[in-house]
Write an enzyme that holds these catalytic residues in place. Structure first.
Site, mmCIF file in Angstrom:
data_model
loop_
_atom_site.group_PDB
_atom_site.id
_atom_site.type_symbol
_atom_site.label_atom_id
_atom_site.label_comp_id
_atom_site.label_asym_id
_atom_site.label_seq_id
_atom_site.Cartn_x
_atom_site.Cartn_y
_atom_site.Cartn_z
ATOM 1 N N TYR A 144 -3.629 -6.402 17.706
ATOM 2 C CA TYR A 144 -3.407 -5.426 16.376
ATOM 3 C C TYR A 144 -4.542 -4.628 16.206
ATOM 4 O O TYR A 144 -4.225 -3.335 15.791
ATOM 5 C CB TYR A 144 -3.028 -6.553 15.243
ATOM 6 C CG TYR A 144 -3.195 -5.659 13.910
ATOM 7 C CD1 TYR A 144 -2.125 -4.635 13.203
ATOM 8 C CD2 TYR A 144 -4.277 -5.555 12.829
ATOM 9 C CE1 TYR A 144 -2.009 -4.064 12.297
ATOM 10 C CE2 TYR A 144 -4.213 -4.866 11.790
ATOM 11 C CZ TYR A 144 -3.285 -4.216 11.483
ATOM 12 O OH TYR A 144 -3.145 -3.203 10.309
ATOM 13 N N THR A 175 -1.879 -7.691 0.219
ATOM 14 C CA THR A 175 -0.680 -7.032 0.626
ATOM 15 C C THR A 175 0.092 -8.451 1.255
ATOM 16 O O THR A 175 -0.526 -9.592 1.456
ATOM 17 C CB THR A 175 -0.559 -5.971 1.506
ATOM 18 O OG1 THR A 175 -1.378 -6.399 2.688
ATOM 19 C CG2 THR A 175 -1.314 -4.793 1.092
ATOM 20 N N ASN A 232 2.165 4.816 7.007
ATOM 21 C CA ASN A 232 1.546 3.725 6.658
ATOM 22 C C ASN A 232 2.338 2.495 7.146
ATOM 23 O O ASN A 232 1.481 1.234 7.508
ATOM 24 C CB ASN A 232 1.803 3.622 5.068
ATOM 25 C CG ASN A 232 1.729 2.465 4.367
ATOM 26 O OD1 ASN A 232 0.536 1.626 4.177
ATOM 27 N ND2 ASN A 232 2.698 1.751 4.074
ATOM 28 N N ILE A 238 0.875 -1.117 0.175
ATOM 29 C CA ILE A 238 -0.095 0.088 0.048
ATOM 30 C C ILE A 238 0.912 1.299 -0.013
ATOM 31 O O ILE A 238 0.522 2.220 -0.593
ATOM 32 C CB ILE A 238 -0.861 -0.037 1.276
ATOM 33 C CG1 ILE A 238 -2.119 -1.060 0.933
ATOM 34 C CG2 ILE A 238 -1.629 1.210 1.453
ATOM 35 C CD1 ILE A 238 -3.015 -1.415 2.158
ATOM 36 N N SER A 256 -4.998 3.281 8.804
ATOM 37 C CA SER A 256 -5.293 2.225 9.808
ATOM 38 C C SER A 256 -5.919 1.086 9.288
ATOM 39 O O SER A 256 -5.627 0.666 8.208
ATOM 40 C CB SER A 256 -6.535 3.223 10.813
ATOM 41 O OG SER A 256 -7.045 2.351 12.018
ATOM 42 N N SER A 257 -7.126 0.289 10.126
ATOM 43 C CA SER A 257 -7.494 -0.890 9.487
ATOM 44 C C SER A 257 -8.852 -1.197 10.147
ATOM 45 O O SER A 257 -9.356 -0.614 11.066
ATOM 46 C CB SER A 257 -6.510 -1.958 9.949
ATOM 47 O OG SER A 257 -7.316 -3.315 9.926
ATOM 48 N N LYS A 298 -4.527 -0.384 16.349
ATOM 49 C CA LYS A 298 -5.141 0.632 15.330
ATOM 50 C C LYS A 298 -6.322 1.381 15.924
ATOM 51 O O LYS A 298 -6.171 2.559 15.458
ATOM 52 C CB LYS A 298 -5.458 -0.143 14.140
ATOM 53 C CG LYS A 298 -4.416 -0.908 13.235
ATOM 54 C CD LYS A 298 -3.546 0.185 12.603
ATOM 55 C CE LYS A 298 -2.456 -0.403 11.376
ATOM 56 N NZ LYS A 298 -1.817 0.875 11.070
ATOM 57 N N ASP A 320 13.025 2.062 11.501
ATOM 58 C CA ASP A 320 12.259 1.042 12.327
ATOM 59 C C ASP A 320 11.233 1.471 13.001
ATOM 60 O O ASP A 320 11.617 2.228 14.026
ATOM 61 C CB ASP A 320 13.426 0.103 12.710
ATOM 62 C CG ASP A 320 12.970 -1.299 13.314
ATOM 63 O OD1 ASP A 320 11.420 -1.327 13.274
ATOM 64 O OD2 ASP A 320 13.368 -2.108 13.839
#
Length: 277
Positions: A173, A209, A105, A28, A158-159, A177, A76
């Site tokens: 996870y 992805t 991202n 992405i 985000s997700s 987010k 990182d």
């Protein structure tokens, strides 16, 4: 100074802008960086962690779009000083004092090696929160003094996992987010007026992805087809360019009236879990 209400003659254009896209070497992030270059961004920095070859390949594509300066910075998101270090390197490498567009991202999603929620440890929790919330927030804070006097754009990727129930190995996870979504809304409320900038998140649904492929390995059968049928109103899974187009809109003058939003990028999300059952 209020957010401008002046009508632009080319509100879609990013001509002459400077941008930083974290995780821009693949997936992405790569699609976003290329799309911003096509829309006229003049100077662009992308980040990578280890794969320099992918970063150089991305830069090659970006330069084909006529960009003036393109650089790749090793960064990182598990490094506590990533914000300060990245922005300092970007300013020097791009020979600028202004960053018009920041796209956070880069993220950490490792469902194969992440324990399920009932076995989560403080170390697992802290790692995901640092990578997916603290890192982008620290990058924003470092970038804030270098946003333009008006029209700055901060866009966090985000997700949908931040808003839905999740399988056991993705719970933390999703929580990380959700924390990023909350920070973004608060930053819009706290800083949009003084900085005359917008702060938004893009809540990405199933998109092909490397991370999506990793998740698909956890489940039997034709996972991607099941996701397309069960998750989205469209008969397909998203591709990186779908997300890039939304980011391009938010980064432009066309997106100036969107602030503190979490923009859904999921093709019409249906249900969160049926494809995983």
């Amino acid at each position: 100074m209020p957010l401008s209400s002046k009508v632009s003659q080319a509100p879609w254009s990013l001509t002459g802008k400077t941008a930083v896209v974290t995780g821009g070497s693949r997936g992405i992030g790569r699609a976003i960086a290329i799309h911003l270059a096509r829309k006229g961004v003049r100077k662009l920095a992308i980040t990578y962690v280890r794969d320099l070859a992918s970063a150089e390949s991305a830069l090659e594509e970006i330069r084909k779009e006529g960009i003036e300066t393109g650089i790749a910075i090793q960064a990182d998101i598990l490094n506590a000083s990533v914000g300060r270090d990245l922005i300092a390197q970007a300013l020097v490498g791009l020979e600028t004092s202004t960053i018009d567009i920041l796209v956070n991202n880069a993220a950490l999603l490792d469902p194969i090696n992440t324990p399920s929620v009932e076995d989560v440890t403080l170390e697992n929790f802290q790692e995901l929160m640092q990578a997916n919330c603290f890192a982008p927030v620290s990058i924003i804070n470092a970038c804030m003094p270098h946003l333009p006097p008006s029209g700055g754009r901060v866009i966090n990727i985000s997700s949908v996992a931040s808003k839905t129930p999740n399988p056991g190995t993705i719970v933390t996870y999703g929580a990380s987010k959700a924390a990023l979504d909350s920070y973004t809304r608060s930053m819009a409320g706290l800083f949009a007026k003084d900085k005359t900038a917008t702060f938004n998140t893009v809540c990405v649904g199933p998109t092909v992805t490397d991370s999506f492929r990793a998740v698909s390995q956890l489940y039997p059968g034709e996972f991607i087809k099941e996701v397309a049928k069960s998750f989205t109103a469209a008969d397909r899974v998203g591709v990186p360019e779908d997300i890039a187009y939304i980011v391009g809109f938010l980064a432009s003058e066309e997106g100036r009236w969107m602030n503190g939003a979490c923009v859904s990028a999921n093709g019409g999300l249906r249900e969160a879990l049926p494809a995983l059952s």
